[in-house]
Design an enzyme around this catalytic site. Structure first.
Site, PDB file in Angstrom:
ATOM      1  N   CYS A  62     -17.226   1.778 -41.222  1.00 62.01           N
ATOM      2  CA  CYS A  62     -16.269   2.888 -41.015  1.00 62.01           C
ATOM      3  C   CYS A  62     -15.574   3.060 -42.303  1.00 62.01           C
ATOM      4  O   CYS A  62     -14.698   3.936 -42.628  1.00 62.01           O
ATOM      5  CB  CYS A  62     -14.861   2.099 -40.089  1.00 62.01           C
ATOM      6  SG  CYS A  62     -14.411   0.620 -40.715  1.00 62.01           S
ATOM      7  N   CYS A 131     -10.946  -3.980 -37.021  1.00 60.34           N
ATOM      8  CA  CYS A 131      -9.689  -3.965 -38.054  1.00 60.34           C
ATOM      9  C   CYS A 131      -9.029  -5.406 -38.057  1.00 60.34           C
ATOM     10  O   CYS A 131      -8.769  -5.861 -39.171  1.00 60.34           O
ATOM     11  CB  CYS A 131      -8.667  -2.844 -37.777  1.00 60.34           C
ATOM     12  SG  CYS A 131      -9.434  -1.102 -37.799  1.00 60.34           S
TER      13      CYS A 131
END
Length: 163
Positions: A62, A131
């Protein structure tokens, strides 16, 4: 001309309505928005300081990159933490929360912080769990760097005393 504008406007409105109906919007939890809009502990510490550990991690899939630093006192308590993150709102929020959570903990307590705790606190959706994993990895990397520096300092001190 007025008829053409009306038809064009009608087509545009229908396309927007169709697109918004077919593409689900990702809504962030209010805690993510709060940490994104008001990030805590942004910045850097002196990476050459023997009491500062730096963790730099990234997610190639990402493009998120996270730098997290800790400063540890002589008793082993984390007295400061800073971060710089380039990525989405969830990555920034995870970093911000991680720096808040490690402050005041000793290094062993900080190692026990898990990505699942961060994800739960921020109510991250499954697609954003990476994350919180980055934040956990950054904490571990910063602690590892700190320990390496401490071991090197001990070796240097022992060598100078033996001379």
């Amino acid at each position: 001309m007025a008829l053409l504008r009306a038809v064009t406007r009608n087509i545009s409105e229908n396309l927007l309505a169709a697109r918004s109906a077919s593409v689900p919007a990702l809504s962030y939890h209010e805690k993510v928005i709060d940490h994104f809009e008001n990030p805590r502990n942004v910045g850097s510490l002196n990476k050459t300081d023997k009491n500062v550990g730096t963790g730099l991690v990234g997610a190639p899939a990402c493009g998120d990159v996270m730098k997290l630093q800790i400063k540890v006192d002589d008793d082993g308590t984390i007295i400061d933490a800073k971060f710089k993150t380039f990525g989405c709102g969830s990555a920034i929020a995870s970093s911000s929360l991680a720096t808040e959570w490690v402050k005041g903990k000793n290094i062993d307590e900080a190692l026990k912080l898990k990505n699942t705790d961060i994800a739960k606190e921020l109510s991250l959706p499954p697609v954003k769990l990476h994350c919180s994993m980055l934040a956990e990895d950054a904490i571990k990397a910063a602690l590892s760097d700190y320990r390496i520096k401490q071991n090197e300092a001990k070796k240097a001190k022992a060598e100078s005393e033996n001379k």
